[in-house]
Design a protein around this motif. Sequence first.
Motif, PDB file in Angstrom:
ATOM      1  N   HIS A 558       0.820  -1.322   0.008  1.00  0.00           N
ATOM      2  CA  HIS A 558       0.075   0.026   0.067  1.00  0.00           C
ATOM      3  C   HIS A 558       0.923   1.204  -0.095  1.00  0.00           C
ATOM      4  O   HIS A 558       2.131   1.257   0.561  1.00  0.00           O
ATOM      5  N   TYR A 559       0.117   2.450  -0.567  1.00  0.00           N
ATOM      6  CA  TYR A 559       1.041   3.535  -0.746  1.00  0.00           C
ATOM      7  C   TYR A 559       0.451   4.872  -0.044  1.00  0.00           C
ATOM      8  O   TYR A 559      -0.945   4.550  -0.207  1.00  0.00           O
ATOM      9  N   THR A 560       0.944   5.798   0.309  1.00  0.00           N
ATOM     10  CA  THR A 560       0.447   6.985   0.891  1.00  0.00           C
ATOM     11  C   THR A 560       1.442   8.022   0.242  1.00  0.00           C
ATOM     12  O   THR A 560       2.588   7.716   0.067  1.00  0.00           O
ATOM     13  N   MET A 561       0.671   9.233   0.473  1.00  0.00           N
ATOM     14  CA  MET A 561       1.517  10.442   0.093  1.00  0.00           C
ATOM     15  C   MET A 561       1.458  11.423   1.575  1.00  0.00           C
ATOM     16  O   MET A 561       0.420  11.825   2.012  1.00  0.00           O
ATOM     17  N   LEU A 562       2.540  11.900   1.949  1.00  0.00           N
ATOM     18  CA  LEU A 562       2.822  13.029   2.768  1.00  0.00           C
ATOM     19  C   LEU A 562       1.827  14.272   2.393  1.00  0.00           C
ATOM     20  O   LEU A 562       1.957  14.583   1.074  1.00  0.00           O
ATOM     21  N   GLN A 563       1.356  14.941   3.138  1.00  0.00           N
ATOM     22  CA  GLN A 563       0.416  16.084   2.859  1.00  0.00           C
ATOM     23  C   GLN A 563       1.099  17.256   1.887  1.00  0.00           C
ATOM     24  O   GLN A 563       0.493  17.573   1.078  1.00  0.00           O
ATOM     25  N   PRO A 564       2.352  17.498   2.154  1.00  0.00           N
ATOM     26  CA  PRO A 564       3.061  18.443   1.564  1.00  0.00           C
ATOM     27  C   PRO A 564       3.217  18.150  -0.017  1.00  0.00           C
ATOM     28  O   PRO A 564       2.948  18.715  -1.050  1.00  0.00           O
ATOM     29  N   ILE A 565       3.479  16.789  -0.203  1.00  0.00           N
ATOM     30  CA  ILE A 565       3.520  16.154  -1.405  1.00  0.00           C
ATOM     31  C   ILE A 565       2.258  15.912  -2.112  1.00  0.00           C
ATOM     32  O   ILE A 565       2.253  16.263  -3.327  1.00  0.00           O
ATOM     33  N   ARG A 566       1.261  15.623  -1.500  1.00  0.00           N
ATOM     34  CA  ARG A 566      -0.008  15.478  -2.024  1.00  0.00           C
ATOM     35  C   ARG A 566      -0.498  16.977  -2.602  1.00  0.00           C
ATOM     36  O   ARG A 566      -1.227  17.203  -3.561  1.00  0.00           O
ATOM     37  N   GLN A 567      -0.364  17.982  -1.928  1.00  0.00           N
ATOM     38  CA  GLN A 567      -0.911  19.296  -2.242  1.00  0.00           C
ATOM     39  C   GLN A 567      -0.142  19.702  -3.566  1.00  0.00           C
ATOM     40  O   GLN A 567      -0.473  20.285  -4.462  1.00  0.00           O
ATOM     41  N   PHE A 568       1.463  19.386  -3.353  1.00  0.00           N
ATOM     42  CA  PHE A 568       1.996  19.633  -4.749  1.00  0.00           C
ATOM     43  C   PHE A 568       1.493  18.850  -6.047  1.00  0.00           C
ATOM     44  O   PHE A 568       1.320  19.455  -6.911  1.00  0.00           O
ATOM     45  N   SER A 569       1.328  17.535  -5.886  1.00  0.00           N
ATOM     46  CA  SER A 569       0.531  16.604  -7.004  1.00  0.00           C
ATOM     47  C   SER A 569      -0.749  17.319  -7.370  1.00  0.00           C
ATOM     48  O   SER A 569      -0.826  17.631  -8.588  1.00  0.00           O
ATOM     49  N   GLU A 570      -1.556  17.846  -6.294  1.00  0.00           N
ATOM     50  CA  GLU A 570      -2.650  18.499  -6.748  1.00  0.00           C
ATOM     51  C   GLU A 570      -2.675  19.907  -7.673  1.00  0.00           C
ATOM     52  O   GLU A 570      -3.221  20.001  -8.625  1.00  0.00           O
ATOM     53  N   SER A 571      -1.466  20.588  -7.278  1.00  0.00           N
ATOM     54  CA  SER A 571      -1.297  21.856  -7.944  1.00  0.00           C
ATOM     55  C   SER A 571      -0.761  21.392  -9.340  1.00  0.00           C
ATOM     56  O   SER A 571      -1.072  22.155 -10.335  1.00  0.00           O
ATOM     57  N   LEU A 572      -0.224  20.496  -9.488  1.00  0.00           N
ATOM     58  CA  LEU A 572       0.116  19.936 -11.004  1.00  0.00           C
ATOM     59  C   LEU A 572      -1.025  19.296 -12.056  1.00  0.00           C
ATOM     60  O   LEU A 572      -1.182  19.613 -13.140  1.00  0.00           O
ATOM     61  N   GLY A 573      -1.744  18.657 -11.202  1.00  0.00           N
ATOM     62  CA  GLY A 573      -3.165  17.773 -11.871  1.00  0.00           C
ATOM     63  C   GLY A 573      -4.337  18.556 -11.902  1.00  0.00           C
ATOM     64  O   GLY A 573      -5.349  17.591 -11.886  1.00  0.00           O
ATOM     65  N   ALA A 574      -4.440  19.717 -11.550  1.00  0.00           N
ATOM     66  CA  ALA A 574      -5.761  20.280 -11.143  1.00  0.00           C
ATOM     67  C   ALA A 574      -6.879  20.455 -12.441  1.00  0.00           C
ATOM     68  O   ALA A 574      -7.940  20.099 -12.395  1.00  0.00           O
ATOM     69  N   ASP A 575      -6.214  20.238 -13.720  1.00  0.00           N
ATOM     70  CA  ASP A 575      -6.734  20.200 -14.975  1.00  0.00           C
ATOM     71  C   ASP A 575      -7.808  18.784 -14.865  1.00  0.00           C
ATOM     72  O   ASP A 575      -8.915  18.770 -15.592  1.00  0.00           O
ATOM     73  N   GLU A 576      -7.544  17.851 -14.274  1.00  0.00           N
ATOM     74  CA  GLU A 576      -7.921  16.427 -14.376  1.00  0.00           C
ATOM     75  C   GLU A 576      -8.796  15.990 -13.312  1.00  0.00           C
ATOM     76  O   GLU A 576      -9.326  14.878 -13.169  1.00  0.00           O
ATOM     77  N   ARG A 577      -9.239  16.970 -12.487  1.00  0.00           N
ATOM     78  CA  ARG A 577      -9.606  16.805 -11.106  1.00  0.00           C
ATOM     79  C   ARG A 577     -11.157  15.986 -11.160  1.00  0.00           C
ATOM     80  O   ARG A 577     -11.212  15.219 -10.678  1.00  0.00           O
ATOM     81  N   GLU A 578     -11.895  16.638 -11.876  1.00  0.00           N
ATOM     82  CA  GLU A 578     -13.370  16.007 -11.959  1.00  0.00           C
ATOM     83  C   GLU A 578     -13.455  14.887 -12.576  1.00  0.00           C
ATOM     84  O   GLU A 578     -14.181  13.941 -11.905  1.00  0.00           O
TER      85      GLU A 578
END
Length: 623
Positions: A558-578
Amino acid sequence: MTTLRLFGHPALEHKGARRPANLPPKAIAAVALIIANAPRPLSRDRIAQALWPGIDPPQARANLRRQLYVAAKTLGRDALLIDRETVQWNPSCALQVDALHFDAHHASDPESAAQQYLGELCEGVDDPALDEIRAGYARRYESLLAQATARARESGDRDALARCLQRALQQDPLDEEIARELMRLRCASGDRASALRIYNQLSRDLQRELGTLPSEDTGAALDQVLSADASSAIRTNIVAPQTSLVAREQEVETVHALLTQHCLVSIIGPGGIGKTRLAIAAALSAAQLYPDGVWFVELAGVKERHAILERMSAAAGARCGSGEPEEALTEALHRKRVLLVIDNCEHVRSDVSKICGVLADRTAARMLVTSRSKLAAEFEAAYDLGGLAIPPLQMRSADAVRRYGAVRLFMERVCAVAPHVRLNDANAQVIAEIVSRLDGIPLAIELIAARGGMLTLEALHKRITSNLSIVTRAGAARGATERHATMERALRWSYELLGTAEQALFRRLYVFAGPWDADACHVVCVEGSSTLNDISNLLSQLADASLLRRRIVNDTVHYTMLQPIRQFSESLGADERETLIRKHAEYYIAFAGRHDAPMETHGDDYLRAMVGAEENLLFALRT
């Protein structure tokens, strides 16, 4: 009451919260000289000649005058008694000083005096004028520690003995005799996990520093720990981290002490600074004080008060039923000695503060929370966590550089991927500059060090020089905004080293609110012809780059992301969010349906599956 901490890295401490003493190195050195000679006055000429040898006396006195002005402005006008010829520490000033406490109590109360010694005097201030004073304090501390250890052995006070041995091991991490005694002591108290951590850390230190393994006697002590009765193991839902906590020994002890005095302790600091790791280590070190359990509560992604209470209740084993969850939680914790570790509270501070207030009034629970800022609860003791200590940029000696926490962490993580790398005088300055550019932020250091298997130290240094801001030796402490920028640059640097397929997957992984496996990732995040095996390989590569954390649950990774890394990932992939949110919700709703077997026949399997997917299921239901 505010305390000036000169042992370790100079800092000002107020109600458990510590912040760097924002003074130039020469001002710190001048204050240390004055305090080390208290209560006698020191002549200005003597101080000036000690700090600026070889400079014309009038110029040296002018330099001292400026440094004394800065020191008095920071510490308070009443801290120093200054006249035209002498300077003296004011014994009547309100500011307490750890070195003065050490001097006053070293004969009458050696353990109390030893507790003040958090490291060498003015660590990080590279001034020859302090060498003799430093050595004197270090000798006295070692003598005090020996006295306190002997007293604890004679009296049979195992808690005091454990504290003394822990400090002795911090002084000399390679002392196997001390490590063995501490291992046996921890094991005898039922804390086998702590005993194992001591052995693992000793083994790593010996391998890294001397290229050897622990002795046969130490191996025999390990065998005793492994064969000890596991029935005395602590009750907790905390999954032990796969990597060790480095250079935070004193912080663990401080948080542990705060928990004995306050029902609510908050560890505050910017993302990536290591709040969660410190909270886990402090909680596990204190676990024997909480026979009813140490329970970890993750609040990342939770926004509503009801959901916060549900998370706390689930962690503590409270059954909410159809009633009010707050009532169920307080009833379940009534008269129980438990510790709740409540992680990532910054976005729900008000609700967490109110809930903790109710628990403080109606239960015996202790609460340890992590947040980027204080909860602002009336009964809260906040501990402001800073970065790891970084060496002065001009430092070239390997022996001097390795004493700094940031270097210790960097070398341990580099050696994990490149065992041949050794710290020596030839590379000491390069390593010092690398960790300085990372501002001592543990997560940033781990991201960069993870690339040590594919890049040389010189290549790492060259790559980050143009991307990461540098900390000047005499610069003021960096603010949260600057640390955030440094963390952001380190993440982007690590991301840009990924291959195209790894980058594409990384940009989508923020959609997972909790642990996930390769199957979930394949369904939710992948478009095209990539196979499950392809995705498993990509996830493994991201974990090797320290962008993911992995652990094995029921033979599945199983994998997890630390919160700062998850926030960075979200900033890169916001276009695909929906699209990602829709696919995520469809997968986990179907997941719940697949596991919806009759409780009578598959109850345990069902509960394990639901608990493991809880965060993702709740996120799917909300979206």
